[in-house]
Design a protein around this motif. Structure first.
Motif, PDB file in Angstrom:
ATOM      1  N   PRO A   9       0.763  -1.217   0.159  1.00  0.00           N
ATOM      2  CA  PRO A   9       0.044   0.171  -0.075  1.00  0.00           C
ATOM      3  C   PRO A   9       1.002   1.210  -0.121  1.00  0.00           C
ATOM      4  O   PRO A   9       2.217   1.343   0.490  1.00  0.00           O
ATOM      5  CB  PRO A   9      -0.766  -0.141   1.413  1.00  0.00           C
ATOM      6  CG  PRO A   9      -0.036  -1.022   2.253  1.00  0.00           C
ATOM      7  CD  PRO A   9       0.634  -2.145   1.284  1.00  0.00           C
ATOM      8  N   SER A  10       0.116   2.295  -0.628  1.00  0.00           N
ATOM      9  CA  SER A  10       0.816   3.791  -0.439  1.00  0.00           C
ATOM     10  C   SER A  10       0.071   4.645   0.197  1.00  0.00           C
ATOM     11  O   SER A  10      -1.289   4.291   0.310  1.00  0.00           O
ATOM     12  CB  SER A  10       1.370   4.101  -1.928  1.00  0.00           C
ATOM     13  OG  SER A  10       0.236   4.532  -2.591  1.00  0.00           O
ATOM     14  N   ASP A  11       0.385   5.898   0.326  1.00  0.00           N
ATOM     15  CA  ASP A  11      -0.448   6.938   1.072  1.00  0.00           C
ATOM     16  C   ASP A  11      -1.105   7.837  -0.319  1.00  0.00           C
ATOM     17  O   ASP A  11      -1.785   8.694   0.065  1.00  0.00           O
ATOM     18  CB  ASP A  11       0.536   7.870   1.706  1.00  0.00           C
ATOM     19  CG  ASP A  11       0.907   7.261   2.929  1.00  0.00           C
ATOM     20  OD1 ASP A  11       0.471   6.206   3.499  1.00  0.00           O
ATOM     21  OD2 ASP A  11       2.320   7.604   3.471  1.00  0.00           O
ATOM     22  N   THR A  12      -0.713   7.361  -1.587  1.00  0.00           N
ATOM     23  CA  THR A  12      -1.307   8.174  -2.399  1.00  0.00           C
ATOM     24  C   THR A  12      -2.812   7.747  -2.679  1.00  0.00           C
ATOM     25  O   THR A  12      -2.983   6.536  -3.065  1.00  0.00           O
ATOM     26  CB  THR A  12      -0.535   8.020  -3.644  1.00  0.00           C
ATOM     27  OG1 THR A  12       0.740   8.293  -3.486  1.00  0.00           O
ATOM     28  CG2 THR A  12      -0.901   8.973  -4.889  1.00  0.00           C
ATOM     29  N   ALA A  13      -3.788   8.491  -2.498  1.00  0.00           N
ATOM     30  CA  ALA A  13      -5.348   8.100  -3.122  1.00  0.00           C
ATOM     31  C   ALA A  13      -5.449   8.275  -4.564  1.00  0.00           C
ATOM     32  O   ALA A  13      -5.018   9.187  -5.328  1.00  0.00           O
ATOM     33  CB  ALA A  13      -6.056   9.333  -2.232  1.00  0.00           C
ATOM     34  N   PRO A  14      -5.899   7.194  -4.848  1.00  0.00           N
ATOM     35  CA  PRO A  14      -6.206   7.107  -6.743  1.00  0.00           C
ATOM     36  C   PRO A  14      -7.106   8.093  -6.866  1.00  0.00           C
ATOM     37  O   PRO A  14      -8.081   8.412  -6.064  1.00  0.00           O
ATOM     38  CB  PRO A  14      -6.519   5.584  -6.716  1.00  0.00           C
ATOM     39  CG  PRO A  14      -7.044   5.168  -5.660  1.00  0.00           C
ATOM     40  CD  PRO A  14      -6.413   5.957  -4.473  1.00  0.00           C
ATOM     41  N   ASP A  15      -7.044   8.681  -8.053  1.00  0.00           N
ATOM     42  CA  ASP A  15      -7.938   9.612  -8.854  1.00  0.00           C
ATOM     43  C   ASP A  15      -8.442   9.149  -9.891  1.00  0.00           C
ATOM     44  O   ASP A  15      -8.117   7.867 -10.392  1.00  0.00           O
ATOM     45  CB  ASP A  15      -7.614  11.033  -8.868  1.00  0.00           C
ATOM     46  CG  ASP A  15      -6.183  11.297  -9.643  1.00  0.00           C
ATOM     47  OD1 ASP A  15      -5.873  10.229 -10.461  1.00  0.00           O
ATOM     48  OD2 ASP A  15      -5.441  12.091  -9.579  1.00  0.00           O
ATOM     49  N   GLU A  16      -9.137   9.539 -10.835  1.00  0.00           N
ATOM     50  CA  GLU A  16      -9.854   9.041 -11.965  1.00  0.00           C
ATOM     51  C   GLU A  16      -8.979   9.160 -13.132  1.00  0.00           C
ATOM     52  O   GLU A  16      -8.774   8.260 -13.797  1.00  0.00           O
ATOM     53  CB  GLU A  16     -10.907  10.174 -12.381  1.00  0.00           C
ATOM     54  CG  GLU A  16     -12.366  10.029 -11.500  1.00  0.00           C
ATOM     55  CD  GLU A  16     -12.867   8.708 -11.479  1.00  0.00           C
ATOM     56  OE1 GLU A  16     -12.956   8.000 -12.562  1.00  0.00           O
ATOM     57  OE2 GLU A  16     -13.238   8.192 -10.426  1.00  0.00           O
TER      58      GLU A  16
END
Length: 107
Positions: A9-16
Motif C-alpha cells: 500500500p501507499s499513501d497516494t489516494a487514486p483519482d480518476e
C-alpha cells in the motif's frame, strides 16, 4: 517466463486519471497476452502453519498495514528485464510505493 509482481500500500489516494491510465495499461498487457491475472488482496488472510503432525490455522492480519501485499499481477514475459520494465511502468503510473517482482517456477 512467468513473474509475480506484488504491490504494497501507499499513501497516494487514486483519482480518476490514475484509474484511466491504469485501465489503458491493463488493456495493453491483456491484449498482448502478457497479463495472465491481476487483482487486489484482502488485508487479513489466514495463516496455515505446520510443525510435525500439528496444523495450526490463525486468522490475520499478520503484518503492519504498510507491509501487507495489497495487489498482484501475474505476467508472462521473455526475460527478467522485461518484467522489471513492466514494474517500472506500473510504478510510474501509480506513483510512490513499493512493488516486488519474483519469478514463478513450475509448469
Amino acid at each position: 517466463m512467468r513473474y509475480l509482481m506484488t504491490t504494497k500500500p501507499s499513501d497516494t489516494a487514486p483519482d480518476e486519471a490514475l484509474y484511466a491510465e491504469m485501465g489503458r495499461f491493463i488493456e495493453e498487457l491483456t491484449a498482448s497476452g502478457v497479463l495472465l491475472a491481476t487483482g487486489g488482496l484482502e488485508p487479513g488472510g489466514v495463516l496455515v502453519s505446520s510443525a510435525g503432525d500439528e496444523i495450526t490455522v490463525t486468522d490475520g492480519p499478520f503484518a503492519e498495514a504498510k507491509e501487507a501485499v495489497v495487489g498482484f499481477a501475474l505476467i508472462e514475459v521473455r526475460s527478467r528485464e522485461e518484467a522489471i520494465e513492466l514494474a517500472r511502468r506500473f510504478r510510474r503510473i501509480v506513483g510512490d510505493g513499493v512493488s516486488v517482482v519474483q519469478e514463478v517456477f513450475g509448469p
